[in-house]
Design an enzyme around this catalytic site. Structure first.
Site, PDB file in Angstrom:
ATOM      1  N   ASP A 166       0.853  -1.193   0.000  1.00  0.00           N
ATOM      2  CA  ASP A 166       0.000   0.000   0.000  1.00  0.00           C
ATOM      3  C   ASP A 166       0.896   1.253   0.000  1.00  0.00           C
ATOM      4  OD1 ASP A 166      -2.413   1.378   0.206  1.00  0.00           O
ATOM      5  OD2 ASP A 166      -2.472   1.265   2.401  1.00  0.00           O
ATOM      6  N   GLY A 184      -8.929   5.720   1.211  1.00  0.00           N
ATOM      7  CA  GLY A 184      -9.602   6.573   2.205  1.00  0.00           C
ATOM      8  C   GLY A 184     -11.086   6.303   2.326  1.00  0.00           C
ATOM      9  N   ASP A 237      -8.923   0.965   6.365  1.00  0.00           N
ATOM     10  CA  ASP A 237      -7.963   0.760   7.446  1.00  0.00           C
ATOM     11  C   ASP A 237      -8.489   1.381   8.741  1.00  0.00           C
ATOM     12  OD1 ASP A 237      -5.793   0.400   9.068  1.00  0.00           O
ATOM     13  OD2 ASP A 237      -4.371   1.518   7.867  1.00  0.00           O
TER      14      ASP A 237
HETATM   15  P1  13P Z   1      -8.920   4.920   5.565  1.00  0.00           P
HETATM   16  O1  13P Z   1      -8.011   5.755   6.404  1.00  0.00           O
HETATM   17  O2  13P Z   1     -10.140   5.693   5.163  1.00  0.00           O
HETATM   18  O3  13P Z   1      -9.272   3.629   6.200  1.00  0.00           O
HETATM   19  O4  13P Z   1      -8.140   4.580   4.197  1.00  0.00           O
HETATM   20  C1  13P Z   1      -7.204   3.552   4.133  1.00  0.00           C
HETATM   21  C2  13P Z   1      -6.401   3.573   2.875  1.00  0.00           C
HETATM   22  O5  13P Z   1      -6.693   4.239   1.914  1.00  0.00           O
HETATM   23  C3  13P Z   1      -5.206   2.697   2.849  1.00  0.00           C
HETATM   24  O6  13P Z   1      -4.472   2.886   1.684  1.00  0.00           O
HETATM   25  O1  G3H Z   2      -3.129   4.747   3.586  1.00  0.00           O
HETATM   26  C1  G3H Z   2      -2.701   4.642   4.711  1.00  0.00           C
HETATM   27  C2  G3H Z   2      -3.047   3.471   5.557  1.00  0.00           C
HETATM   28  O2  G3H Z   2      -4.165   3.748   6.354  1.00  0.00           O
HETATM   29  C3  G3H Z   2      -1.860   2.981   6.351  1.00  0.00           C
HETATM   30  O3  G3H Z   2      -1.466   3.906   7.288  1.00  0.00           O
HETATM   31  O4  G3H Z   2       1.042   4.193   7.179  1.00  0.00           O
HETATM   32  O5  G3H Z   2      -0.215   4.503   9.333  1.00  0.00           O
HETATM   33  O6  G3H Z   2       0.100   2.235   8.359  1.00  0.00           O
HETATM   34  P1  G3H Z   2      -0.035   3.705   8.093  1.00  0.00           P
HETATM   35 ZN    ZN Z   3      -4.506   4.867   0.900  1.00  0.00          ZN
END
Ligand code: 13P
Ligand code: G3H
Ligand code: ZN
Length: 330
Positions: free
Chosen positions: A93, A233, A277
């Site tokens: 990611d 997101g 997430d």
């Molecule tokens: P959220 O913060 O809305 O859960 O989005 C997660 C995300 O886009 C991870 O790449």
């Molecule tokens: O896009 C972001 C994800 O929610 C992951 O966040 O870098 O804090 O693990 P993180």
């Molecule tokens: Zn993201």
């Protein structure tokens, strides 16, 4: 070099094609620890849903890339043990460099995101193409991004045209050869997606955020028909869970997410992957806070991580059934 196929993982190509045809989206859930991963697998097996396990750069720092890879391998075996061989993708990611993507591919990831969305357009194209050329040698799929997600924290506002420019998508997809494209149509990362003043209030006083830009999504779909689109997101920030956090000593203020109805609508379109997430973080934190406050003598992590895991499983099942429509699609 480990090939993901030897780990029992799949890339995203086929599951996206099926999602596109079937009018649903694949859940992309982030994980950093065992309980999150167990909850994801339990929920996806129970609902027979394909799944994308996402590892962020933060997760790699927190849990170690090798650990996470072996955990994903364990997840494949765990799903079989639970009685259902669901398609499982291990995805990087928000990879921000060629080197990170290459390293993940060599470690057995089946899919990577190269996020060049903050770069000038031509640099984003060049970096994304470099990753695609490398990844495709190993049949690893690549997600690119165009447009910058709005974020209250970095003062990026919708008016600053951070939305994806529909006129760029065809050129970007053609020049880079990416397999899917993340777009910006009004979502943002984290639990505070909108400032209260950006929202309206309904009769009960509940804050209603501005709607996603479905007009931009429609324009993008017109320009690259049948091409898999990704929404980052996409947490909805469940208010009952935020209330539990705050009741048991938390201080989450003005937490606002994307209404599930809008994500349901998006999942029926070319949106094939929905990233969630923050909702998992919120549900887990609510359960842990509640147990620790109600049972102050408790000190066995299983006694608070266990309920957190159960509630996470319920959250993921809800997303699969009621928001993304991916149940029974494994
Ligand atoms: P959220 O913060 O809305 O859960 O989005 C997660 C995300 O886009 C991870 O790449
Ligand atoms: O896009 C972001 C994800 O929610 C992951 O966040 O870098 O804090 O693990 P993180
Ligand atoms: Zn993201």
């Amino acid at each position: 070099m480990v090939n993901y196929k030897d780990l029992g993982l799949v890339n995203s190509r086929e599951i996206f094609a099926k999602a596109m045809q079937g009018g649903y989206a694949i859940p992309a859930f982030n994980f950093n620890n065992m309980e999150q991963l167990q909850a994801i697998i339990q929920a996806c097996v129970a609902q027979k849903s394909p799944v994308i396990l996402q590892v962020s750069q933060g997760a790699r720092k927190y849990a170690n890339q090798t650990m996470l890879r072996y955990m994903a391998q364990g997840a494949v075996e765990y799903a079989k043990e639970l009685g259902c061989e669901i398609p499982i993708v291990l995805h990087l990611d928000h990879g921000d460099s060629f080197e990170i993507c290459k390293s993940c591919i060599e470690y057995g990831f089946s899919s990577v995101m190269i996020d060049g969305s903050h770069l000038p357009y031509e640099e984003n194209v060049a970096l994304t193409k470099k990753v695609v050329d490398y990844a495709h040698q190993y049949d690893v799929t690549v997600e690119g991004e165009l447009g910058v997600l709005a974020g209250v924290e970095d003062e990026v506002s919708a008016e600053n045209s951070t939305y994806t420019k529909a006129e760029d998508v065809e050129d970007f997809v053609k020049k880079t050869g990416v397999d899917s494209l993340a777009i910006s149509i009004g979502t943002s990362h984290g639990a505070n997606k909108f400032r209260p003043e950006q929202c309206t209030r309904n009769e009960e006083g509940i804050l209603i955020p501005p709607p996603l830009r479905f007009d931009i999504l429609a324009e993008i779909e017109k320009r690259i028909p049948g091409f898999p689109i990704v929404l980052h997101g996409s947490s909805s920030v469940p208010q009952d869970q935020v209330a539990i956090i705050n009741k048991f000593g938390g201080a989450m203020k003005d937490a606002i997410g994307i209404p599930e109805e809008q994500l349901r609508q998006a999942a029926k379109s070319a949106v094939c992957k929905v990233n969630i997430d923050s909702d998992g973080r919120i549900v887990m934190t609510a359960a842990v806070r509640q147990v620790l406050v109600e049972k102050p003598a408790e000190f066995d992590p299983r006694k608070y991580l266990g309920p957190a895991r159960d509630n996470l499983k319920a959250l993921y099942e809800h997303k699969i059934i009621n928001v993304l429509g991916s149940a029974q699609k494994a």
